[in-house]
Design a protein around this motif. Structure first.
Motif, PDB file in Angstrom:
ATOM      1  N   THR A 285       0.805  -1.191   0.014  1.00 55.80           N
ATOM      2  CA  THR A 285      -0.180  -0.060  -0.091  1.00 55.80           C
ATOM      3  C   THR A 285       0.761   1.326   0.007  1.00 55.80           C
ATOM      4  N   GLY A 286       2.001   0.984   0.418  1.00 55.56           N
ATOM      5  CA  GLY A 286       2.937   2.349   0.312  1.00 55.56           C
ATOM      6  C   GLY A 286       3.675   2.525  -0.993  1.00 55.56           C
TER       7      GLY A 286
ATOM      8  N   LYS B 241      10.025   3.430  12.170  1.00 55.74           N
ATOM      9  CA  LYS B 241       9.298   3.374  11.279  1.00 55.74           C
ATOM     10  C   LYS B 241       9.262   4.175  10.061  1.00 55.74           C
TER      11      LYS B 241
ATOM     12  N   GLU C 145       7.535   5.929   7.242  1.00 62.35           N
ATOM     13  CA  GLU C 145       6.072   6.352   6.833  1.00 62.35           C
ATOM     14  C   GLU C 145       5.083   5.774   5.915  1.00 62.35           C
ATOM     15  N   LYS C 146       3.923   5.398   6.286  1.00 61.10           N
ATOM     16  CA  LYS C 146       2.991   4.899   5.334  1.00 61.10           C
ATOM     17  C   LYS C 146       3.412   3.543   4.543  1.00 61.10           C
ATOM     18  N   MET C 147       4.747   2.770   4.788  1.00 56.16           N
ATOM     19  CA  MET C 147       5.300   1.672   4.515  1.00 56.16           C
ATOM     20  C   MET C 147       5.343   0.650   5.214  1.00 56.16           C
TER      21      MET C 147
END
Lengths: 13, 257
Positions: B55-56, B240, B242-244
């Protein structure tokens, strides 16, 4: 102090 | 076939910079849910775990599961040829022995294709048990990097201790001793400057600074780092993405003989 190996904590499949 | 297009190509460059000196060769496991990687360093003291979720990606396609065997130094050489603002696309055929990196400049006026040879790598994945850690500390990643670097100039190992007041890092060597305490600090303007301590039980463990130092090469991936500790278990140092997903490092402790 002795350095532990990572495989002694996590299991092989 | 496998194809993943990453708008923020610099993320992949940063991931490679973070792990290429710790791990030599590893499989990139591609599936329809994303790209995952698990690898140990050559002395089997540390473990790297990477997740980049489908989704990333701007576009992601993986028809069947593939293990792409990659030499990280070579991949790093290829990705260094991508600009920081470039879009990076990874491509591999199901039965192929190469991976293609395509770099697109932001305004699409330059397109580069780099093809890299893959290798066969036998890798066995270790099962990492779910753990309720005794202490979880989230702090600015640059602060953690600075502390680890500073202590490395004084000693070889660091004792990391967590109490409800905060996290402490101590070392000692021929020239003397050092002790740094970071208190829980949630009253700062920017969330990324916070230090938060979540604790069930105080914990204190000893680790080789050489490895902690190596992990901090991931600092550019995230403004915060999370350290999870439990008695006599490996520390988890998590950045983390981001978004991935995440880049996690596990490091086995040093134990009294």
């Amino acid at each position: 102090m002795a350095q532990k190996g990572i495989t002694s904590f996590f299991q092989a499949p | 076939m496998f194809e993943g297009r990453l708008l923020q190509g610099s993320l992949l460059k940063k991931v490679l910079e973070a792990i290429k000196d710790l791990v030599t060769d590893t499989n990139f496991d591609c599936s329809e849910t994303g790209i995952a990687l698990q690898a140990m360093d050559s002395s089997h003291v540390a473990l790297v775990s990477l997740l980049l979720k489908d989704t990333g990606f701007d576009h992601f396609r993986c028809d069947r599961n593939l293990a792409l065997g990659i030499n990280l130094q070579n991949m790093s050489k290829m990705l260094k040829c991508a600009g920081n603002d470039d879009i990076i696309t990874l491509k591999a055929e199901d039965e192929g022995d190469t991976i293609t990196f395509m770099f697109e400049s932001p305004n699409q006026d330059k397109i580069s294709d780099f093809e890299m040879k893959l290798m066969d790598i036998d890798s066995e994945h270790l099962g990492i048990p779910d753990t309720d850690y005794q202490a979880i500390v989230t702090m600015p990643s640059a602060e953690f990097q600075r502390i680890v670097r500073d202590l490395s100039s004084i000693g070889d190992t660091a004792v990391i201790g967590v109490t409800k007041e905060g996290i402490s890092f101590s070392t000692g060597g021929d020239i003397g001793k050092a002790n740094i305490v970071c208190r829980q600090n949630t009253n700062v303007d920017k969330e990324e400057d916070q230090t938060t301590v979540e604790i069930h039980e105080p914990v204190s463990l000893t680790f080789a600074l050489r490895y902690l130092n190596s992990f901090t090469k991931a600092t550019a991936l995230s403004p915060q780092v999370t350290l999870s500790l439990s008695k006599e278990l490996p520390i988890v140092v998590e950045y983390k993405i981001e978004k991935m997903g995440f880049l996690r490092f596990y490091l086995a402790p040093k134990i009294e003989e």
